[in-house]
Design a protein around this motif. Structure first.
Motif, PDB file in Angstrom:
ATOM      1  N   UNK A  28      32.473  34.172  49.745  1.00 33.45           N
ATOM      2  CA  UNK A  28      32.852  32.766  49.624  1.00 33.45           C
ATOM      3  C   UNK A  28      33.508  32.461  48.282  1.00 33.45           C
ATOM      4  N   UNK A  29      33.304  33.345  47.285  1.00 33.85           N
ATOM      5  CA  UNK A  29      33.931  33.141  45.973  1.00 33.85           C
ATOM      6  C   UNK A  29      35.453  33.145  46.089  1.00 33.85           C
ATOM      7  N   UNK A  30      35.982  33.864  47.085  1.00 30.89           N
ATOM      8  CA  UNK A  30      37.432  33.907  47.265  1.00 30.89           C
ATOM      9  C   UNK A  30      37.982  32.567  47.736  1.00 30.89           C
ATOM     10  N   UNK A  31      37.124  31.712  48.274  1.00 29.61           N
ATOM     11  CA  UNK A  31      37.560  30.422  48.806  1.00 29.61           C
ATOM     12  C   UNK A  31      37.414  29.281  47.803  1.00 29.61           C
ATOM     13  N   UNK A  32      36.857  29.569  46.635  1.00 30.92           N
ATOM     14  CA  UNK A  32      36.614  28.503  45.669  1.00 30.92           C
ATOM     15  C   UNK A  32      37.922  28.029  45.051  1.00 30.92           C
ATOM     16  N   UNK A  33      38.133  26.730  44.958  1.00 33.87           N
ATOM     17  CA  UNK A  33      39.365  26.207  44.344  1.00 33.87           C
ATOM     18  C   UNK A  33      39.528  26.717  42.909  1.00 33.87           C
ATOM     19  N   UNK A  34      40.740  27.089  42.553  1.00 31.17           N
ATOM     20  CA  UNK A  34      41.019  27.526  41.196  1.00 31.17           C
ATOM     21  C   UNK A  34      40.360  28.827  40.809  1.00 31.17           C
ATOM     22  N   UNK A  35      40.115  29.721  41.802  1.00 31.48           N
ATOM     23  CA  UNK A  35      39.375  30.953  41.530  1.00 31.48           C
ATOM     24  C   UNK A  35      40.286  32.124  41.190  1.00 31.48           C
ATOM     25  N   UNK A  36      41.480  31.850  40.673  1.00 27.63           N
ATOM     26  CA  UNK A  36      42.459  32.919  40.449  1.00 27.63           C
ATOM     27  C   UNK A  36      41.908  34.044  39.587  1.00 27.63           C
ATOM     28  N   UNK A  37      41.316  33.713  38.460  1.00 30.89           N
ATOM     29  CA  UNK A  37      40.796  34.757  37.566  1.00 30.89           C
ATOM     30  C   UNK A  37      39.684  35.542  38.239  1.00 30.89           C
ATOM     31  N   UNK A  38      38.844  34.864  39.018  1.00 31.66           N
ATOM     32  CA  UNK A  38      37.750  35.536  39.701  1.00 31.66           C
ATOM     33  C   UNK A  38      38.288  36.448  40.806  1.00 31.66           C
ATOM     34  N   UNK A  39      39.387  36.029  41.451  1.00 32.35           N
ATOM     35  CA  UNK A  39      39.985  36.863  42.493  1.00 32.35           C
ATOM     36  C   UNK A  39      40.449  38.184  41.894  1.00 32.35           C
ATOM     37  N   UNK A  40      41.066  38.150  40.723  1.00 28.46           N
ATOM     38  CA  UNK A  40      41.515  39.388  40.093  1.00 28.46           C
ATOM     39  C   UNK A  40      40.327  40.310  39.823  1.00 28.46           C
ATOM     40  N   UNK A  41      39.264  39.770  39.304  1.00 30.46           N
ATOM     41  CA  UNK A  41      38.075  40.581  39.016  1.00 30.46           C
ATOM     42  C   UNK A  41      37.519  41.178  40.297  1.00 30.46           C
ATOM     43  N   UNK A  42      37.462  40.380  41.341  1.00 30.64           N
ATOM     44  CA  UNK A  42      36.909  40.845  42.617  1.00 30.64           C
ATOM     45  C   UNK A  42      37.850  41.832  43.304  1.00 30.64           C
ATOM     46  N   UNK A  43      39.157  41.622  43.159  1.00 30.34           N
ATOM     47  CA  UNK A  43      40.129  42.494  43.818  1.00 30.34           C
ATOM     48  C   UNK A  43      39.962  43.939  43.382  1.00 30.34           C
ATOM     49  N   UNK A  44      39.612  44.154  42.133  1.00 25.65           N
ATOM     50  CA  UNK A  44      39.436  45.511  41.626  1.00 25.65           C
ATOM     51  C   UNK A  44      38.271  46.232  42.306  1.00 25.65           C
ATOM     52  N   UNK A  45      37.413  45.484  42.978  1.00 20.25           N
ATOM     53  CA  UNK A  45      36.257  46.087  43.642  1.00 20.25           C
ATOM     54  C   UNK A  45      36.511  46.328  45.131  1.00 20.25           C
ATOM     55  N   UNK A  46      37.736  46.013  45.594  1.00 22.25           N
ATOM     56  CA  UNK A  46      38.166  46.424  46.934  1.00 22.25           C
ATOM     57  C   UNK A  46      38.780  47.811  46.756  1.00 22.25           C
ATOM     58  N   UNK A  47      37.955  48.831  46.819  1.00 21.00           N
ATOM     59  CA  UNK A  47      38.367  50.157  46.370  1.00 21.00           C
ATOM     60  C   UNK A  47      39.565  50.700  47.133  1.00 21.00           C
ATOM     61  N   UNK A  48      39.642  50.423  48.434  1.00 21.81           N
ATOM     62  CA  UNK A  48      40.779  50.890  49.198  1.00 21.81           C
ATOM     63  C   UNK A  48      42.048  50.143  48.852  1.00 21.81           C
ATOM     64  N   UNK A  49      42.048  48.831  49.038  1.00 16.19           N
ATOM     65  CA  UNK A  49      43.239  48.022  48.812  1.00 16.19           C
ATOM     66  C   UNK A  49      43.727  48.116  47.370  1.00 16.19           C
ATOM     67  N   UNK A  50      42.808  48.098  46.411  1.00 18.75           N
ATOM     68  CA  UNK A  50      43.219  48.115  45.002  1.00 18.75           C
ATOM     69  C   UNK A  50      43.947  49.409  44.659  1.00 18.75           C
ATOM     70  N   UNK A  51      43.528  50.505  45.253  1.00 18.08           N
ATOM     71  CA  UNK A  51      44.189  51.789  45.028  1.00 18.08           C
ATOM     72  C   UNK A  51      45.663  51.712  45.431  1.00 18.08           C
ATOM     73  N   UNK A  52      45.936  51.107  46.573  1.00 16.64           N
ATOM     74  CA  UNK A  52      47.317  50.959  47.037  1.00 16.64           C
ATOM     75  C   UNK A  52      48.110  49.996  46.150  1.00 16.64           C
ATOM     76  N   UNK A  53      47.484  48.896  45.760  1.00 15.35           N
ATOM     77  CA  UNK A  53      48.184  47.916  44.928  1.00 15.35           C
ATOM     78  C   UNK A  53      48.574  48.533  43.578  1.00 15.35           C
ATOM     79  N   UNK A  54      47.661  49.275  42.975  1.00 20.43           N
ATOM     80  CA  UNK A  54      47.984  49.942  41.712  1.00 20.43           C
ATOM     81  C   UNK A  54      49.126  50.940  41.904  1.00 20.43           C
TER      82      UNK A  54
END
Length: 240
Positions: A28-54
């Motif tokens: 639900x943290x991904x749905x919080x208004x103005x959560x841009x900085x938190x999304x970046x922190x959380x995105x790094x913990x999506x081990x599969x997707x983050x590997x591709x993005x990097x």
């Protein structure tokens, strides 16, 4: 960091995170208004997707893995996929998924693509069960795990009915079947990552969640890249 890219990432990453399949706790943290900085922190913990993005960002010389162009390339597809070397991607995945069994990705050094469809149809362990057999449970999981295109039929609060083509087994490989209607969500608890959808909208769906309203061109890219990957799950030819 790109706020646009972070939001786009969250739109597609939220549904499997909410189901507990990937990413950190408290989706639900991904749905919080103005959560841009938190999304970046959380995105790094999506081990599969983050590997591709990097990997995509490095190949394109872009400093931010959450740049909107990079995120779009992974989930939808764009011209950033072209310069990303297939063999180099497999080497990266060997490091990331070294202990993972199944899939066809280790033999994909000439075709690997840093797109979600490659992750679903060649890396995801369920894909190994499906290859050449049409395993019903695997087919159902991959059908929902892929990002698919759909047309909104009607909207009821935070839910919507969409029409799309589910995957079926054609005897050789997974393929789009006849259109059917499914109930999905675009908001939960009054919160969403997109503007309200309306009947007639062309959308992308991941698991049971509408991720975004897309253009015909974007939808065509999603479908073409998926078709490319489905072909590699074809049943092996019988020996002569």
């Amino acid at each position: 960091m790109s706020a646009e890219g972070a939001l786009l990432f969250a739109r597609y990453a939220y549904p499997p995170n909410a189901l507990g399949y990937c990413g950190p706790d408290d989706a639900s943290a991904l749905l919080r208004p103005g959560a841009t900085a938190d999304i970046e922190r959380r995105a790094r913990r999506f081990e599969g997707a983050w590997c591709y993005l990097e990997f995509l960002a490095e190949a394109a010389g872009i400093a931010d893995p959450l740049d909107a162009r990079v995120v779009e390339a992974y989930w939808i597809g764009n011209d950033l996929l072209g310069p990303a070397d297939s063999a180099a991607l497999v080497e990266r995945l060997l490091d990331r998924f070294r202990g993972q069994l199944g899939g066809t990705w280790r033999e994909a050094s000439e075709r690997a693509l840093a797109h979600h469809s490659f992750q679903v149809f060649e890396v995801y362990p369920w894909a190994a069960l499906l290859r050449g057999s049409g395993h019903p449970a695997a087919l159902d999981v991959l059908d929902r795990c892929r990002v698919r295109t759909a047309r909104v039929v009607r909207v009821d609060g935070g839910s919507a009915t969409v029409r799309s083509r589910p995957l079926v087994w054609d005897g050789v490989a997974p393929a789009p079947g006849r259109e059917r209607e499914d109930s999905v969500r675009w908001a939960v608890g009054g919160r969403s990552l997109i503007d309200p959808v309306a009947a007639g909208d062309l959308v992308t769906v991941h698991w049971d969640w509408i991720c975004d309203v897309v253009t015909e061109e974007q939808a065509a890219r999603v479908e073409a890249l998926e078709a490319r990957q489905r072909g590699h799950l074809a049943a092996p030819a019988a020996p002569v």
